[in-house]
Motif scaffolding. Sequence first.
Motif, mmCIF file in Angstrom:
data_model
loop_
_atom_site.group_PDB
_atom_site.id
_atom_site.type_symbol
_atom_site.label_atom_id
_atom_site.label_comp_id
_atom_site.label_asym_id
_atom_site.label_seq_id
_atom_site.Cartn_x
_atom_site.Cartn_y
_atom_site.Cartn_z
ATOM 1 N N LYS A 13 0.807 -1.197 0.060
ATOM 2 C CA LYS A 13 0.210 0.006 0.040
ATOM 3 C C LYS A 13 0.961 1.391 -0.052
ATOM 4 N N LEU A 14 0.568 2.090 -0.887
ATOM 5 C CA LEU A 14 1.224 3.426 -0.792
ATOM 6 C C LEU A 14 0.244 4.439 -0.740
ATOM 7 N N ASN A 15 0.414 5.653 -0.186
ATOM 8 C CA ASN A 15 -0.443 6.690 0.073
ATOM 9 C C ASN A 15 0.047 7.693 -0.880
ATOM 10 N N LEU A 16 -0.636 8.074 -1.901
ATOM 11 C CA LEU A 16 -0.164 9.270 -2.998
ATOM 12 C C LEU A 16 -1.170 10.539 -3.013
ATOM 13 N N SER A 17 -0.915 11.529 -2.445
ATOM 14 C CA SER A 17 -1.999 12.625 -2.342
ATOM 15 C C SER A 17 -2.388 13.240 -3.581
ATOM 16 N N GLY A 18 -1.592 13.025 -4.635
ATOM 17 C CA GLY A 18 -1.719 13.555 -5.806
ATOM 18 C C GLY A 18 -2.897 12.776 -6.608
ATOM 19 N N LEU A 19 -3.343 11.360 -6.009
ATOM 20 C CA LEU A 19 -4.189 10.603 -6.914
ATOM 21 C C LEU A 19 -5.544 11.280 -6.742
ATOM 22 N N GLN A 20 -6.541 10.888 -7.789
ATOM 23 C CA GLN A 20 -7.867 11.088 -7.561
ATOM 24 C C GLN A 20 -8.586 9.842 -6.990
ATOM 25 N N SER A 21 -8.253 8.977 -7.471
ATOM 26 C CA SER A 21 -8.869 7.556 -7.097
ATOM 27 C C SER A 21 -7.812 6.519 -6.887
ATOM 28 N N GLU A 22 -8.383 5.471 -6.459
ATOM 29 C CA GLU A 22 -7.316 4.338 -5.998
ATOM 30 C C GLU A 22 -6.809 3.745 -7.537
ATOM 31 N N ARG A 63 -2.200 15.505 -19.120
ATOM 32 C CA ARG A 63 -1.485 13.988 -18.871
ATOM 33 C C ARG A 63 -0.097 14.381 -18.566
ATOM 34 N N LEU A 64 0.488 15.309 -19.466
ATOM 35 C CA LEU A 64 1.933 15.662 -18.971
ATOM 36 C C LEU A 64 2.103 16.014 -17.646
ATOM 37 N N LYS A 65 1.278 16.736 -17.184
ATOM 38 C CA LYS A 65 1.255 17.395 -15.612
ATOM 39 C C LYS A 65 1.285 16.082 -14.414
ATOM 40 N N ALA A 66 0.499 15.207 -14.770
ATOM 41 C CA ALA A 66 0.060 14.130 -13.940
ATOM 42 C C ALA A 66 1.295 13.309 -14.036
ATOM 43 N N TYR A 67 1.980 13.112 -15.326
ATOM 44 C CA TYR A 67 3.122 12.170 -15.254
ATOM 45 C C TYR A 67 4.259 12.760 -14.597
ATOM 46 N N SER A 68 4.377 14.229 -14.659
ATOM 47 C CA SER A 68 5.293 14.800 -14.229
ATOM 48 C C SER A 68 5.110 14.823 -12.306
ATOM 49 N N ASP A 69 3.833 14.940 -12.025
ATOM 50 C CA ASP A 69 3.607 14.894 -10.636
ATOM 51 C C ASP A 69 4.010 13.618 -9.903
ATOM 52 N N GLY A 70 3.679 12.619 -10.756
ATOM 53 C CA GLY A 70 3.882 11.166 -10.333
ATOM 54 C C GLY A 70 5.416 10.948 -10.164
ATOM 55 N N VAL A 71 6.170 11.693 -10.998
ATOM 56 C CA VAL A 71 7.603 11.409 -10.815
ATOM 57 C C VAL A 71 8.227 12.182 -9.770
ATOM 58 N N ASN A 72 7.548 13.368 -9.680
ATOM 59 C CA ASN A 72 8.058 14.133 -8.445
ATOM 60 C C ASN A 72 7.639 13.616 -7.127
ATOM 61 N N ALA A 73 6.362 12.989 -6.935
ATOM 62 C CA ALA A 73 5.838 12.151 -5.778
ATOM 63 C C ALA A 73 6.905 11.372 -5.412
ATOM 64 N N TYR A 74 7.621 10.599 -6.209
ATOM 65 C CA TYR A 74 8.474 9.697 -6.230
ATOM 66 C C TYR A 74 9.651 10.276 -5.606
ATOM 67 N N ILE A 75 10.324 11.063 -6.161
ATOM 68 C CA ILE A 75 11.589 11.891 -5.821
ATOM 69 C C ILE A 75 11.429 12.568 -4.465
ATOM 70 N N GLU A 76 10.280 13.143 -4.277
ATOM 71 C CA GLU A 76 10.115 13.571 -2.748
ATOM 72 C C GLU A 76 9.884 12.567 -1.767
ATOM 73 N N SER A 77 9.432 11.446 -2.285
ATOM 74 C CA SER A 77 9.454 10.286 -1.122
ATOM 75 C C SER A 77 10.802 9.927 -0.783
ATOM 76 N N LEU A 78 11.726 10.319 -1.224
ATOM 77 C CA LEU A 78 13.200 9.683 -1.281
ATOM 78 C C LEU A 78 13.833 10.485 -0.080
ATOM 79 N N ASP A 79 14.611 9.564 0.881
ATOM 80 C CA ASP A 79 15.626 10.040 1.595
ATOM 81 C C ASP A 79 16.786 9.814 0.796
ATOM 82 N N SER A 80 17.996 10.587 1.189
ATOM 83 C CA SER A 80 19.138 10.581 0.254
ATOM 84 C C SER A 80 19.916 9.098 0.211
ATOM 85 N N GLU A 81 19.421 8.516 1.349
ATOM 86 C CA GLU A 81 20.160 6.981 1.499
ATOM 87 C C GLU A 81 19.359 5.997 0.354
#
Lengths: 116, 802
Positions: free
Chosen positions: B52-61, B149-167
Amino acid sequence: MKRILIHSILSISLAFLFQLFTPWWGVVIATAIISFIIRLKGISVFFTPLFSIGLLWGIQAYSISNANDFILAEKIAVLLPLNGSVGALILVTGLVGGIFGALGSITGRSLKVLVS
Amino acid sequence: MKLIKFIISAALTILLVYAADRGSGTLPPIGHFMSPQTGFWQNDQSESPETKLNLSGLQSEVTVHYDSELIPHVFAQNDSDLYYAQGYITAKHRLWQMEFQTYAAAGRLSEIIGKKAIEYDRGQRRKGMVFGAQNAINEMLKDPILTKRLKAYSDGVNAYIESLDSEEYPVEYKLLGYAPEKWKPEKSALLLMYMTDMLAGRDEDLENTNFLSLFGRETFDLLFPDFIADQDPVIPRERDWTDFGAVERPESPEGVFKAIVQTTDVLDKPDPDNGSNNWAVNAEHSENGNPLLANDPHLGLNLPSIWYVMQLSAPDHNVMGATLPGALGVIIGFNDRIAWGVTNATRDVKDWYRIEFEDETKKRYRYGEGWRDIREVIETIKVKGGQAVLDTVRYTHYGPITYDETFKGNGRENLAMKWIGHLPNSNQNTFLSLNRAKNYEEYVKAVSTYTAPAQNFIFASKDNDIALWIQGKIANKFNEQGKFVLDGSNPYNEWQSFIPQEHNPHVRNPERGFVSSANQHPTDENYPYYVYDPTYETYRNRVINDFFRSKKTFSVQDFKDLHNNNYNLKAAEVLPTFLSMIASEVNSNTEGYFTTLSSWDYYNHTDAIGASVFEALWNEYYTMVWDELTESDLALQLPDSYQTIWLTKYHSNHEFFDLQSSSETEDAAAIARLAFNEAAKKLDAFKKSGKSLGWASYKGTQVGHLLQALPAFSRFEIPIGGNKSIVNATSKTHGPSWRMIVELDSETKALGVYPGGQSGNPGSRYYDSMIDTWAAGDYYELLYLPNSQAISGITSTTQLKP
């Protein structure tokens, strides 16, 4: 000898704790604090944390990598280059951790000498 | 004394910590890198997807199923969520590569690898890579649906980047000591530019101009003809073009339109072997009665692989196939109605104009009767561990002046580039429409707006249509326009118009029952528009088409066999000639090789020693024949294998056969004998190194990591046959980067494999997990799930929740 053992156990514990929320150099602060508190003599100021922090990093590295069949460790051991030897890579990892632990220890000890 | 002791030890500690935290030059930040808590050790793990992952940028599951090869099957309830999830999941497995390729496209590699990349970065800026990406993104953002669509893709990539700690950063970031930056829709445009440059970035205009000035018209035409007799074009020769009526085509201008410019130093070019195969048969020609389609794009063999396989499903469509990390949707794939694929439809879409400035201020340049203004762009190239480099690039209305006195060319003249890659486009949309297309009409509509890199879009549907459109935006040129450097002051030399889209060559349900392409000539010489490219392939297409003419019906097994076909037509066409030339002078050193070669069956199988001997002989021969060209100070291209063989057979006394370094006068036979003796020495030396002379060992196919083929992260000595000019186009560093076969049964069935793995992490078991299967010529059955409830074959599932 007992003092060395206590120093080791405490610095391993504190370094382990620090690493959970500090950058990698948290180990330097950990050994500095322990050497400030516990007085080691002579070369043991350097060698005790060299071994204890080296042991900590070595064991941690081994246990992470072992769970993944050393896939990346084998590649990094080619990159560094250590002829693909994972054993050598773990040794080097321990040495790096140990040296920084030792540096922290010396600094902590010299601060103690300065203020007491 | 106590104080000094403390100061020294504290200072030394801080200094060393600082050094080990930052790294310097080529040294990784050793403390950070080696630490089990933050360094590479943290990357020594294979993927075990979260439930399970919580991603606030999504509209639905969104449901993401993974199969045993870590291929994600994404089920979203709307478009935005689909591309958000694609961005997130792709970044999760391929983040470093996505960023690295867009840095490379934008000419920003110096930022991460230091000053050795400055010249490369200058070249990228001077080619107008960012200029082209900017023009594309401006066009794309005019379309509100695509923008979303482009913004959604970009937001998805950024959601992943922001979830990362440097390690948790991919290991390459740790090695080079940098961090991922925010993704933007512009980066998707840059990734598409990276592909356009790879596939439509090659031209030989400067070399052609040099050749013409050195050797004259007659020799040029002899060695670099526009068409050749043996060609079996993409559009069958039976097609006559009379239905186009009288087409408008610019008259060739009077007098000299070419500029006489001699250049010594040109930009690196994309690999001429970047190409592909595709073919399809209709139901009548399929053993199972279902249309079949296959594709295999040939690109540089890299890790992480250029392709990432995904299934993408939303209520209005369900598509699966190969995606490009950084771009939206599936690029080569299938859905429940159709399948499609692409091969490069190379054309000369990059031309050079000599620019004449008014004065040394370089503010205005001559155009027609007057002067036009230059637009100056100051490029700032940041350099890791050094001072930023500034470079002034001047833009004409044609495009950027790439070559000037500060950059390559001849250190004097100003040459501006006109390139299809710079034009505004929404090529991303073509793929998103193909993902949703249900029939021939929707396929045609999807491809009709596509500009570059021009592709042979092959198509098959459950309606039993097979088709192939050669689609791209192609200038309607006068004869030989842009084959040589053009005079930029003459407005007549402009690209005056484009070939009307409906006149792009295409074929639907031809009588022969199959469609195919392999980067050969698009048409024969009767097509009413000017067609030119210096790199048309001349062998694979004939093997493929001969196979499809050889019998009535074809099976999936036939398609597999053809993908893996190692027949060396080039060898079959030249080796008998070589053998008769060499036979008279075989000596004790070469006798064994001669026997091997004489009994070889022209198949480049893994263990074929004959293939190795032929390759060694061919390489020596080709180098010796064209010594005049390689030894010239000017930049020149060598004639291709086909033309070299043609000259060998029909003009064996041509002066080019005479070796520059000898006092005697050689002909083709003499060169063949010299080449054979040289080849024997090289083969002996290879054998002495202890390696087998079998073809796979001699060729030594490798899949190199994107970072200059870092050996630790690369795979070497992969046992696979084939070679360039062979249908199984696997050479040392290049080859089939994705193999796909689709059967359009009532339920779409597909096979796929590529020389890499789904994970970009060198520490993952999925990093290179498909390579052995690929090398063996095997495939994976692609798990095409009808809906999110179907879970047979699934190994784990992640629920993405808003």
